[in-house]
Scaffold this motif. Structure first.
Motif, PDB file in Angstrom:
ATOM      1  N   SER A   1     -10.004 -32.216  10.133  1.00  0.00           N
ATOM      2  CA  SER A   1      -9.178 -33.159   9.376  1.00  0.00           C
ATOM      3  C   SER A   1      -9.134 -32.790   7.896  1.00  0.00           C
ATOM      4  CB  SER A   1      -9.721 -34.572   9.560  1.00  0.00           C
ATOM      5  OG  SER A   1      -9.017 -35.475   8.757  1.00  0.00           O
ATOM      6  N   TRP A   2     -10.278 -32.455   7.330  1.00  0.00           N
ATOM      7  CA  TRP A   2     -10.330 -32.099   5.907  1.00  0.00           C
ATOM      8  C   TRP A   2      -9.559 -30.816   5.637  1.00  0.00           C
ATOM      9  CZ3 TRP A   2     -12.970 -28.074   3.221  1.00  0.00           C
ATOM     10  CH2 TRP A   2     -12.968 -28.230   1.836  1.00  0.00           C
TER      11      TRP A   2
ATOM     12  N   ALA B   1     -14.543 -32.500  14.124  1.00  0.00           N
ATOM     13  CA  ALA B   1     -13.315 -33.271  13.887  1.00  0.00           C
ATOM     14  C   ALA B   1     -13.129 -33.573  12.404  1.00  0.00           C
ATOM     15  CB  ALA B   1     -13.352 -34.566  14.689  1.00  0.00           C
TER      16      ALA B   1
ATOM     17  N   TYR C   1      -5.697 -31.698   5.895  1.00  0.00           N
ATOM     18  CA  TYR C   1      -5.097 -32.634   4.954  1.00  0.00           C
ATOM     19  C   TYR C   1      -5.809 -32.706   3.604  1.00  0.00           C
ATOM     20  CZ  TYR C   1      -3.119 -34.068   9.380  1.00  0.00           C
ATOM     21  OH  TYR C   1      -2.507 -34.066  10.590  1.00  0.00           O
TER      22      TYR C   1
ATOM     23  N   SER D   1      -5.322 -24.538   6.358  1.00  0.00           N
ATOM     24  CA  SER D   1      -4.750 -25.477   7.329  1.00  0.00           C
ATOM     25  C   SER D   1      -4.288 -24.776   8.604  1.00  0.00           C
ATOM     26  CB  SER D   1      -3.611 -26.271   6.710  1.00  0.00           C
ATOM     27  OG  SER D   1      -2.573 -25.423   6.297  1.00  0.00           O
TER      28      SER D   1
END
Length: 100
Positions: free
Chosen positions: A61-62, A57, A65, A89
């Motif tokens: 996330s990294w 997770a 964003y 992304s």
């Protein structure tokens, strides 16, 4: 700095978050186990599952964003309609959809 170093730091941080989650949750710090329910075997990942989920997770996330989210890994960065590219992304988004 190679890309694997920041990814490792982010995943380690997420794994630590998974350990904290295992400690404060109502399930406690349970070791991984298997249960048999008739002909079906249920695998319960316990705290190892929390650690793995926290690491994945944090990495997702990294990648969605973080500073390198728009970095193109495959393809070109041109704006032509026939040019296809894959960014960090977009890979993280695909991973998130696959988990869901």
């Amino acid at each position: 700095m190679p890309m694997l170093i920041p990814i490792g730091i982010i995943m380690l941080s997420g794994a630590i978050g998974g350990i904290v989650n295992a400690l404060v949750s109502d399930n406690g710090f349970i070791k991984p186990s298997e249960e048999n329910a008739g002909e079906v075997t249920i695998i319960r990942p316990g705290f190892a599952g929390n650690i793995l989920l926290g690491a994945v997770a944090a990495c997702i996330s990294w990648r969605l964003y973080g500073a390198f989210a728009n970095t193109v890994l495959f393809g070109t960065t041109g704006l032509g309609a026939d040019e296809v590219s894959v960014s960090i992304s977009s890979i993280a988004g695909a991973l998130l959809v696959g988990i869901g």
